[in-house]
Scaffold this active site. Structure first.
Site, PDB file in Angstrom:
ATOM      1  N   HIS A 162      83.180  73.366  10.065  1.00 40.90           N
ATOM      2  CA  HIS A 162      84.152  72.586   9.308  1.00 40.90           C
ATOM      3  C   HIS A 162      83.431  71.504   8.515  1.00 40.90           C
ATOM      4  O   HIS A 162      82.240  71.290   8.672  1.00 40.90           O
ATOM      5  CB  HIS A 162      85.189  71.951  10.243  1.00 40.90           C
ATOM      6  CG  HIS A 162      84.602  70.928  11.163  1.00 40.90           C
ATOM      7  ND1 HIS A 162      83.966  71.280  12.334  1.00 40.90           N
ATOM      8  CD2 HIS A 162      84.521  69.583  11.079  1.00 40.90           C
ATOM      9  CE1 HIS A 162      83.529  70.183  12.934  1.00 40.90           C
ATOM     10  NE2 HIS A 162      83.855  69.138  12.191  1.00 40.90           N
ATOM     11  N   ASP A 205      83.568  67.460   7.659  1.00 33.64           N
ATOM     12  CA  ASP A 205      84.155  66.160   7.975  1.00 33.64           C
ATOM     13  C   ASP A 205      84.355  65.410   6.663  1.00 33.64           C
ATOM     14  O   ASP A 205      83.450  64.758   6.151  1.00 33.64           O
ATOM     15  CB  ASP A 205      83.241  65.347   8.906  1.00 33.64           C
ATOM     16  CG  ASP A 205      83.405  65.742  10.353  1.00 33.64           C
ATOM     17  OD1 ASP A 205      84.470  66.272  10.702  1.00 33.64           O
ATOM     18  OD2 ASP A 205      82.473  65.513  11.137  1.00 33.64           O
ATOM     19  N   HIS A 259      88.497  61.950   7.685  1.00 30.47           N
ATOM     20  CA  HIS A 259      88.342  62.118   9.128  1.00 30.47           C
ATOM     21  C   HIS A 259      88.014  60.786   9.811  1.00 30.47           C
ATOM     22  O   HIS A 259      88.385  60.559  10.958  1.00 30.47           O
ATOM     23  CB  HIS A 259      87.252  63.156   9.416  1.00 30.47           C
ATOM     24  CG  HIS A 259      87.024  63.427  10.865  1.00 30.47           C
ATOM     25  ND1 HIS A 259      88.006  63.913  11.705  1.00 30.47           N
ATOM     26  CD2 HIS A 259      85.919  63.295  11.633  1.00 30.47           C
ATOM     27  CE1 HIS A 259      87.518  64.058  12.917  1.00 30.47           C
ATOM     28  NE2 HIS A 259      86.259  63.691  12.913  1.00 30.47           N
TER      29      HIS A 259
END
Length: 114
Positions: free
Chosen positions: A53, A55, A59
């Protein structure tokens, strides 16, 4: 940018996908099948930080950029895979883990979109 090759750096998503301690456990199951329901459908439960993923700044900061607002071209280019799969749970990734790879990185390859 002239892209000649794509290398998939993502982790497989399944019940055994490594997670950050405390994150929701990934769980995958068959919800429907063509045999019984006329179509295939899976039920998937996982945290947004599971597997490979990005960030995005959001986040960590409420006023940060969300990943869906980031230009897609930020995610294409030269990449390097640093294998830290041998680390234990809660064991931090340190500069010592990354140091052997640093000689292959130039400052022109580092981009900070924030």
């Amino acid at each position: 940018m002239n892209i000649k090759q794509f290398d998939d750096l993502s982790l497989d998503l399944n019940d055994d996908t490594p997670i950050y301690p405390g994150d929701p456990e990934p769980h995958f199951e068959v919800a429907t099948t063509t045999e019984h329901d006329g179509y295939n459908l899976s039920s998937i439960q996982l945290g947004s930080q599971s597997g490979s993923h990005v960030d995005a700044p959001f986040h960590f900061r409420d006023e940060g950029t969300r990943v869906d607002d980031m230009p897609l071209d930020l995610f294409f280019g030269k990449a390097m895979l640093i294998d830290v799969t041998g680390k234990g749970e809660n064991e931090p990734i340190t500069l010592d883990d990354v140091a052997p790879y640093l000689e292959n990185v130039t400052t022109s390859q580092v981009h900070n979109p924030v």
